[in-house]
Design an enzyme around this catalytic site. Structure first.
Site, PDB file in Angstrom:
ATOM      1  N   ARG A  61       0.844  -1.202   0.000  1.00  0.00           N
ATOM      2  CA  ARG A  61       0.000   0.000   0.000  1.00  0.00           C
ATOM      3  C   ARG A  61       0.880   1.252   0.000  1.00  0.00           C
ATOM      4  O   ARG A  61       1.041   1.900  -1.026  1.00  0.00           O
ATOM      5  CB  ARG A  61      -0.941  -0.025   1.221  1.00  0.00           C
ATOM      6  CG  ARG A  61      -2.148   0.923   1.106  1.00  0.00           C
ATOM      7  CD  ARG A  61      -1.837   2.373   1.370  1.00  0.00           C
ATOM      8  NE  ARG A  61      -1.284   2.617   2.713  1.00  0.00           N
ATOM      9  CZ  ARG A  61      -0.866   3.814   3.117  1.00  0.00           C
ATOM     10  NH1 ARG A  61      -0.910   4.866   2.294  1.00  0.00           N
ATOM     11  NH2 ARG A  61      -0.349   3.962   4.331  1.00  0.00           N
ATOM     12  N   HIS A 105       9.368   7.390   8.044  1.00  0.00           N
ATOM     13  CA  HIS A 105       9.973   7.526   6.722  1.00  0.00           C
ATOM     14  C   HIS A 105      11.431   7.943   6.895  1.00  0.00           C
ATOM     15  O   HIS A 105      11.792   8.591   7.886  1.00  0.00           O
ATOM     16  CB  HIS A 105       9.203   8.551   5.889  1.00  0.00           C
ATOM     17  CG  HIS A 105       7.894   8.024   5.389  1.00  0.00           C
ATOM     18  ND1 HIS A 105       7.603   7.892   4.052  1.00  0.00           N
ATOM     19  CD2 HIS A 105       6.802   7.568   6.049  1.00  0.00           C
ATOM     20  CE1 HIS A 105       6.383   7.388   3.902  1.00  0.00           C
ATOM     21  NE2 HIS A 105       5.879   7.190   5.109  1.00  0.00           N
ATOM     22  N   CYS A 162       4.148   9.588   0.369  1.00  0.00           N
ATOM     23  CA  CYS A 162       2.783  10.088   0.226  1.00  0.00           C
ATOM     24  C   CYS A 162       2.649  10.915  -1.050  1.00  0.00           C
ATOM     25  O   CYS A 162       3.445  11.844  -1.265  1.00  0.00           O
ATOM     26  CB  CYS A 162       2.400  10.938   1.440  1.00  0.00           C
ATOM     27  SG  CYS A 162       0.760  11.662   1.298  1.00  0.00           S
TER      28      CYS A 162
END
Length: 301
Positions: A13, A208, A239
């Site tokens: 995802r 991240h 993102c």
């Protein structure tokens, strides 16, 4: 050490949602199967979002249909609104993870709603689940350590959001460093503050590696008592709505660090490295995970 650290694999995802190459549902299912063969037991598999906005996540229902329920495995679907919750329920997804942005600016750009509206949606979803049933439910607070539009995020704001979420029937609460700005000391302080206002829910961390502090932040989280961490095979991710977004910490890097120190994760490092090679071959990119590039240590006999 025999302490078990649960590493939640988010590659299918979060790892794929910002890639230029959009994989087919069948390719994503194969990716998930390869990750499970490498030891992943809890995986972010789909995102129940508008495919017009995130085309890389199109076909969520098709992916879920190809992943029938299995004992000791949990497939997680990302949810942003009530429509996403309904889709998660209809697919029989094992878990639904609702994302709430810790700042209004990021929420409006990312989800079309400010933080208050997102918290109201979370409460409504939790209420529906309590009365009608449905998958396990968690919330992730994105940009919990810093926002690309508002800058520094007041830790007290995050703690207030966590306190409110802890009053809902949720199974887990996660803090995400969506743009990779946290440092280990900030992580420890925020973890301690949030755990002080939480109930029985687990706390999960999502980092991240944008500024090369991801593993250090994971270490700080473990030292502060957190037992659930997200990571992405190969270090893939980012993102689509965050400027200059880069990937998550690599699953193989996190597993190497933890197991080298004596923690248990249940992963097979050589299989993870092979999976990274396969998925990066499909995407036409070089993995950022250091262990895949440098190899295992000690060296195989």
């Amino acid at each position: 050490m025999s302490r078990f650290i649960e590493v939640v694999e988010v590659g299918p995802r979060d790892g794929l949602q910002n890639e230029k190459v959009a994989l087919t549902p069948a390719q994503r299912v194969e990716f998930i199967h390869r990750l499970e063969a490498a030891g992943a037991r809890r995986i972010e598999t789909v995102s129940f979002v508008n495919p017009a906005r995130v085309p890389q996540m199109a076909g969520a229902e098709e992916v879920c249909a190809a992943l029938p329920a299995e004992p000791k495995r949990s497939r997680i679907g990302l949810v942003l609104n009530m429509r996403g919750w309904d889709r998660a329920v209809s697919t029989g997804c094992d878990e639904a993870n609702v994302v709430v942005c810790a700042t209004d600016a990021f929420g409006i750009r990312n989800q079309g709603a400010d933080t208050r509206a997102q918290m109201d949606t979370l409460a409504a979803i939790a209420g529906r689940r309590a009365t009608e049933g449905g998958p396990r439910l968690s919330v992730t607070f994105s940009v919990a350590f810093g926002c690309p539009f508002e800058g520094e995020v007041d830790p007290a704001r995050v703690v207030d959001l966590v306190r409110e979420a802890a009053g809902l029937p949720l199974d887990e609460i996660a803090l995400a460093d969506t743009i990779g700005v946290a440092d280990p000391w900030a992580v420890r302080r925020l973890v301690e503050s949030c755990r002080a206002v939480m109930g029985e829910q687990k706390l999960r961390l999502h980092f991240h590696d944008t500024r090369n502090t991801g593993l250090a932040n994971a270490f700080a989280g473990v030292e502060a008592g957190v037992d659930v961490l997200d990571a992405s095979c190969g270090g893939l991710g980012g993102c689509p709505f965050a400027p200059n977004a880069t990937g998550n910490i690599g699953t193989e890097d996190l597993v190497y660090m933890l197991e080298r120190a004596g923690f248990s994760t249940g992963y097979d490092l050589p299989a993870l490295i092979a999976t990274t090679g396969w998925i990066c071959g499909l995407l036409g990119k070089t993995p950022t995970a250091a262990v895949t590039r440098a190899g295992l240590f000690p060296l195989p006999a």
